[in-house]
Design a protein around this motif. Structure first.
Motif, PDB file in Angstrom:
ATOM      1  N   GLN A 137       0.981  -1.370   0.229  1.00 58.70           N
ATOM      2  CA  GLN A 137      -0.024   0.009  -0.045  1.00 58.70           C
ATOM      3  C   GLN A 137       0.920   1.138  -0.088  1.00 58.70           C
ATOM      4  N   SER A 138       0.190   2.085  -0.410  1.00 57.70           N
ATOM      5  CA  SER A 138       0.342   3.466  -0.385  1.00 57.70           C
ATOM      6  C   SER A 138       0.343   4.578   0.803  1.00 57.70           C
ATOM      7  N   LEU A 139       1.799   4.324   1.455  1.00 54.46           N
ATOM      8  CA  LEU A 139       1.139   5.095   3.305  1.00 54.46           C
ATOM      9  C   LEU A 139       1.389   6.395   3.599  1.00 54.46           C
ATOM     10  N   PRO A 140       0.747   7.841   3.875  1.00 53.63           N
ATOM     11  CA  PRO A 140       1.188   8.648   3.888  1.00 53.63           C
ATOM     12  C   PRO A 140       2.176   8.715   5.179  1.00 53.63           C
ATOM     13  N   ASN A 141       3.313   9.693   4.833  1.00 53.35           N
ATOM     14  CA  ASN A 141       3.770  10.557   5.960  1.00 53.35           C
ATOM     15  C   ASN A 141       3.561  10.454   7.270  1.00 53.35           C
ATOM     16  N   GLY A 142       3.545  10.620   8.174  1.00 55.41           N
ATOM     17  CA  GLY A 142       3.515  10.733   9.398  1.00 55.41           C
ATOM     18  C   GLY A 142       1.393   9.579   9.630  1.00 55.41           C
ATOM     19  N   GLY A 143       1.906   8.501   9.497  1.00 54.96           N
ATOM     20  CA  GLY A 143       0.357   8.388   9.588  1.00 54.96           C
ATOM     21  C   GLY A 143      -0.214   8.213  11.158  1.00 54.96           C
ATOM     22  N   ILE A 144      -1.851   7.349  10.788  1.00 57.23           N
ATOM     23  CA  ILE A 144      -2.223   6.963  12.664  1.00 57.23           C
ATOM     24  C   ILE A 144      -2.037   5.757  12.494  1.00 57.23           C
ATOM     25  N   LEU A 145      -1.462   4.827  13.392  1.00 55.88           N
ATOM     26  CA  LEU A 145      -1.861   3.895  13.688  1.00 55.88           C
ATOM     27  C   LEU A 145      -1.857   3.003  14.796  1.00 55.88           C
ATOM     28  N   PHE A 146      -3.108   2.137  14.452  1.00 56.04           N
ATOM     29  CA  PHE A 146      -3.062   0.935  15.639  1.00 56.04           C
ATOM     30  C   PHE A 146      -3.042  -0.172  16.501  1.00 56.04           C
ATOM     31  N   THR A 147      -2.159   0.052  17.349  1.00 57.34           N
ATOM     32  CA  THR A 147      -1.524  -1.819  17.925  1.00 57.34           C
ATOM     33  C   THR A 147      -1.404  -2.356  19.167  1.00 57.34           C
ATOM     34  N   TYR A 172     -14.789   4.474  11.011  1.00 53.78           N
ATOM     35  CA  TYR A 172     -14.723   5.257  12.672  1.00 53.78           C
ATOM     36  C   TYR A 172     -14.417   6.442  13.088  1.00 53.78           C
ATOM     37  N   PHE A 173     -13.387   6.429  11.488  1.00 49.43           N
ATOM     38  CA  PHE A 173     -12.882   7.691  11.842  1.00 49.43           C
ATOM     39  C   PHE A 173     -12.808   8.629   9.977  1.00 49.43           C
ATOM     40  N   PRO A 174     -14.091   8.737   9.353  1.00 47.76           N
ATOM     41  CA  PRO A 174     -13.960   8.700   7.948  1.00 47.76           C
ATOM     42  C   PRO A 174     -13.187  10.137   7.514  1.00 47.76           C
ATOM     43  N   GLY A 175     -12.261  10.190   6.752  1.00 48.43           N
ATOM     44  CA  GLY A 175     -11.072  10.361   6.452  1.00 48.43           C
ATOM     45  C   GLY A 175     -10.060  10.798   6.526  1.00 48.43           C
ATOM     46  N   THR A 176      -9.066   9.736   7.641  1.00 48.39           N
ATOM     47  CA  THR A 176      -8.509   9.386   8.352  1.00 48.39           C
ATOM     48  C   THR A 176      -7.682   8.085   8.016  1.00 48.39           C
ATOM     49  N   PRO A 177      -7.225   7.821   7.174  1.00 49.26           N
ATOM     50  CA  PRO A 177      -6.120   6.796   6.573  1.00 49.26           C
ATOM     51  C   PRO A 177      -5.537   6.494   8.025  1.00 49.26           C
ATOM     52  N   ILE A 178      -5.764   4.585   8.319  1.00 41.31           N
ATOM     53  CA  ILE A 178      -6.181   3.847   9.098  1.00 41.31           C
ATOM     54  C   ILE A 178      -4.836   2.982   9.621  1.00 41.31           C
ATOM     55  N   ILE A 179      -3.510   3.261  10.423  1.00 37.80           N
ATOM     56  CA  ILE A 179      -2.825   1.727   9.287  1.00 37.80           C
ATOM     57  C   ILE A 179      -3.618   0.543  11.535  1.00 37.80           C
ATOM     58  N   PHE A 213      -1.563   4.540  18.932  1.00 34.87           N
ATOM     59  CA  PHE A 213      -2.433   4.170  20.121  1.00 34.87           C
ATOM     60  C   PHE A 213      -2.292   2.520  20.077  1.00 34.87           C
ATOM     61  N   ILE A 214      -2.282   2.103  21.202  1.00 41.89           N
ATOM     62  CA  ILE A 214      -1.511   0.772  21.702  1.00 41.89           C
ATOM     63  C   ILE A 214      -2.752   0.279  23.004  1.00 41.89           C
ATOM     64  N   LEU A 237     -11.603   7.901  21.740  1.00 44.89           N
ATOM     65  CA  LEU A 237     -10.627   7.953  20.479  1.00 44.89           C
ATOM     66  C   LEU A 237     -10.798   9.587  19.483  1.00 44.89           C
ATOM     67  N   ALA A 238     -11.917   9.391  19.291  1.00 45.54           N
ATOM     68  CA  ALA A 238     -11.992  10.351  17.944  1.00 45.54           C
ATOM     69  C   ALA A 238     -11.707  11.861  18.873  1.00 45.54           C
ATOM     70  N   PRO A 239     -11.773  12.782  19.580  1.00 46.69           N
ATOM     71  CA  PRO A 239     -11.026  13.816  19.972  1.00 46.69           C
ATOM     72  C   PRO A 239      -9.352  13.721  19.661  1.00 46.69           C
ATOM     73  N   HIS A 240      -8.767  12.646  19.538  1.00 45.06           N
ATOM     74  CA  HIS A 240      -7.457  13.118  19.201  1.00 45.06           C
ATOM     75  C   HIS A 240      -7.317  12.296  18.479  1.00 45.06           C
ATOM     76  N   VAL A 241      -7.995  12.090  17.558  1.00 46.44           N
ATOM     77  CA  VAL A 241      -7.355  11.786  15.438  1.00 46.44           C
ATOM     78  C   VAL A 241      -7.757  12.333  14.680  1.00 46.44           C
ATOM     79  N   PRO A 242      -7.146  12.584  14.379  1.00 46.65           N
ATOM     80  CA  PRO A 242      -6.827  14.143  13.259  1.00 46.65           C
ATOM     81  C   PRO A 242      -8.190  13.840  12.373  1.00 46.65           C
ATOM     82  N   SER A 243      -8.752  14.905  11.652  1.00 46.03           N
ATOM     83  CA  SER A 243      -9.834  14.207  10.396  1.00 46.03           C
ATOM     84  C   SER A 243      -8.561  14.383   9.585  1.00 46.03           C
TER      85      SER A 243
END
Length: 226
Positions: free
Chosen positions: A45-55, A69-76, A105-106, A217-223
């Motif tokens: 996949q082509s991933l954005p720099n500085g992405g949002i990761l859940f693990t 769940y977080f529209p507009g935000t690519p999540i790894i 997010f861990i 979690l939503a308040p901490h996930v940028p749009s």
């Protein structure tokens, strides 16, 4: 004929044995096959720099279609089922560092408590884990999700409360860390887990459970990722 004292076929054989041993050791690490599958998925996949990761453990792994769940935000999502904190540390290069996220997010600790580990041991591993991340990704922000109140593990409530409090205290010690409480909103008016949030095993969540997680979690996930 003059010889060097080295037997080339033997050296070759030793080299092959050494490399085979390394390969076998790598393949027999806990969850290695699953981790390899996750790595392969994101390499394509082509991933954005500085992405949002859940693990983390299965509660992250089973949070399917995170982007919805977080529209507009690519999540790894690099969650891997049944893992404990030390196993995330073991696979940190492949599941976190290689992907260079800006927000991580861990969810770990739940299975550690169930395995009988002490709070001190779990938090010590968290400290090592976050230290490695900040050393490699100094600009990142880490969000530590509390253990959830699962009906199937309710007999361990005191241990989970102790762990959550210690995780919160640790997060409060560093401005790069944020503690996210999913325990409290998953309790009913009597202080017991809301059964309607879980699937049949009374451990993993259904869509209602994940909706609560989203609200926390939503308040901490940028749009969007700039």
């Amino acid at each position: 004929m003059k010889t060097t004292g080295f037997n080339l076929p033997i050296l070759t054989l030793l080299f092959l044995i050494f490399n085979t041993s390394l390969t076998v050791a790598q393949e027999t690490l806990p969850f290695q096959k699953e981790v390899n599958s996750i790595v392969e998925k994101y390499q394509k996949q082509s991933l954005p720099n500085g992405g949002i990761l859940f693990t983390g453990s299965s509660s992250i792994k089973m949070w399917r279609e995170l982007d919805n769940y977080f529209p507009g935000t690519p999540i790894i999502n690099t969650g891997f089922g049944g893992s404990q904190t030390h196993e995330l540390l073991m696979h940190l290069d492949d599941l976190v560092l290689y992907l260079e996220p800006s927000r991580i997010f861990i969810y770990e600790g739940d299975n550690d408590v169930n395995a009988g580990k002490s709070t001190e041991e779990i938090i010590s591993t968290f400290k090592e884990l976050t230290s490695v991340i900040f050393r490699q990704l100094p600009e990142s922000q880490i969000y530590l999700i509390s253990a959830k109140p699962s009906p199937s593990r309710w007999d361990l409530k005191p241990q989970y409360l102790e762990f959550n409090q210690a995780l919160k205290t640790y997060a409060n010690s560093d401005q790069r860390l944020t503690y996210l409480d999913v325990w409290t909103p998953m309790l009913d008016e009597n202080g017991n887990p809301k059964g309607e949030l879980f699937i049949q095993d009374n451990l993993h969540m259904n869509e209602k459970g994940y909706a609560i997680w989203k609200s926390v979690l939503a308040p901490h996930v940028p749009s969007e990722i700039k």
